[in-house]
Design an enzyme around this catalytic site. Structure first.
Site, PDB file in Angstrom:
ATOM      1  N   HIS A   1      51.402  11.810  10.403  1.00 26.40           N
ATOM      2  CA  HIS A   1      52.731  11.194  10.479  1.00 26.40           C
ATOM      3  C   HIS A   1      52.815  10.124  11.574  1.00 26.40           C
ATOM      4  O   HIS A   1      53.796   9.385  11.628  1.00 26.40           O
ATOM      5  CB  HIS A   1      53.801  12.262  10.704  1.00 26.40           C
ATOM      6  CG  HIS A   1      54.023  13.146   9.512  1.00 26.40           C
ATOM      7  ND1 HIS A   1      54.575  12.699   8.338  1.00 26.40           N
ATOM      8  CD2 HIS A   1      53.745  14.455   9.301  1.00 26.40           C
ATOM      9  CE1 HIS A   1      54.638  13.689   7.454  1.00 26.40           C
ATOM     10  NE2 HIS A   1      54.133  14.766   8.019  1.00 26.40           N
TER      11      HIS A   1
ATOM     12  N   GLU B   1      51.168  25.424   5.430  1.00 26.02           N
ATOM     13  CA  GLU B   1      52.534  24.897   5.325  1.00 26.02           C
ATOM     14  C   GLU B   1      53.047  24.818   3.892  1.00 26.02           C
ATOM     15  O   GLU B   1      53.965  24.056   3.612  1.00 26.02           O
ATOM     16  CB  GLU B   1      52.665  23.543   6.051  1.00 26.02           C
ATOM     17  CG  GLU B   1      51.598  22.517   5.770  1.00 26.02           C
ATOM     18  CD  GLU B   1      51.625  21.314   6.725  1.00 26.02           C
ATOM     19  OE1 GLU B   1      52.502  21.220   7.602  1.00 26.02           O
ATOM     20  OE2 GLU B   1      50.747  20.447   6.570  1.00 26.02           O
TER      21      GLU B   1
ATOM     22  N   ASP C   1      57.155  21.449   7.201  1.00 23.39           N
ATOM     23  CA  ASP C   1      56.683  21.441   5.812  1.00 23.39           C
ATOM     24  C   ASP C   1      56.786  22.821   5.174  1.00 23.39           C
ATOM     25  O   ASP C   1      57.057  22.926   3.978  1.00 23.39           O
ATOM     26  CB  ASP C   1      55.234  20.936   5.741  1.00 23.39           C
ATOM     27  CG  ASP C   1      55.187  19.418   5.672  1.00 23.39           C
ATOM     28  OD1 ASP C   1      55.934  18.839   4.863  1.00 23.39           O
ATOM     29  OD2 ASP C   1      54.419  18.819   6.442  1.00 23.39           O
TER      30      ASP C   1
END
Ligand code: 3PY
Ligand code: MG
Length: 253
Positions: free
Chosen positions: A46, A151, A177
């Site tokens: 990210h 996740e 997530d």
């Protein structure tokens, strides 16, 4: 090569506290090192750092004695290799859902005979001016870390098999997530999500492995540490946003 103090702490049953760095800034890594974090998670999932900057961020980590781990978006040997070649002491892979995917990560991070990582005269090997390769390979296989994210419901369902793959140091719960994929986006504190987090901790610790999680705030981090989660990470954006909001609230009140 450097001793991986995070790996040593986890093995000794201690905790290690880190910080995700999403900004391409060696200075932020230095700042975390000098502040006393155990590790930085240089975020190439990210985060927006490109490989060249990641290498300089790893240099900044080496200069301030903090362990550099990189979060890498793609579970592919030739991609992971480039971050490891730059000198990362660990690779953290998101969205890992099966034992076969875990094995792919181990294969990419570890040299033969534990894995299939490629060998070259790169920064990690001190451009061939460090230890002789056989000795370096042995040390690198000891000091590098493999961290995989849990996740998704698929990963939770496959966890018993995943924890049996040799070579993984930490199973890392991504609460954002995980809650999202369970159908509760933005609600990691929900009892349904917390119940699954508790189950993950039990399975992973039962297999003798360490559990990790992201906890941006102090109360959350302490709660997870009390649950036996050893590898806890906050993040640069949360720290800066929280401090900025607090500052403005104080100044303007
Ligand atoms: C998540 O929460 O999903 C992460 O990957 C980071 O903690
Ligand atoms: Mg995630």
């Amino acid at each position: 090569m450097r001793t991986n103090t995070v790996k040593a702490r986890l093995r000794a049953g201690e905790s290690a506290i880190g910080c995700f760095i999403t900004v391409p800034a060696p200075m932020l890594v230095e700042l975390c090192g000098l502040a006393g974090f155990d590790y930085v998670l240089i975020d190439a999932e990210h985060g927006i750092s490109e490989l060249e900057t990641v290498e300089n961020m790893i240099r900044a980590a080496d200069a301030t004695d903090i362990v550099p781990i990189t979060r890498i978006a793609v579970n592919q040997q030739q991609v992971i290799l480039r971050y490891m070649d730059a000198g990362a002491l660990g690779a953290q892979l998101p969205q890992i859902n099966t034992a076969a995917e875990v094995q792919q990560v181990v294969d990419a991070v570890k040299y033969r005979p534990l894995g299939k990582r490629g060998l070259a005269g790169v920064r990690a090997t001190k451009y061939s001016m460090g230890l002789p390769f056989p000795r370096y390979i042995e040390q690198a296989n000891q000091e590098t870390m493999v961290i995989v994210h849990i996740e998704t419901p698929e990963a939770v369902a496959n966890l018993e098999e995943m924890v049996r793959v040799p070579g993984v140091d930490v199973f890392f719960i991504g609460p954002t997530d995980l809650s999202y994929s369970l159908g509760y986006p933005g609600e990691p504190g929900r009892p349904e999500v917390q119940e699954i987090i508790g189950r993950i901790v039990k399975v992973v610790r039962g297999a003798g492995k360490a559990v990790g999680i992201m906890a941006t705030d102090v109360a959350g981090a302490k709660r997870y540490l009390d649950m036996g989660i050893q590898y806890v990470a906050t993040g640069d954006r949360a720290l800066i946003a929280g401090a900025a909001q607090n500052y403005l609230k104080g100044v303007r009140s």
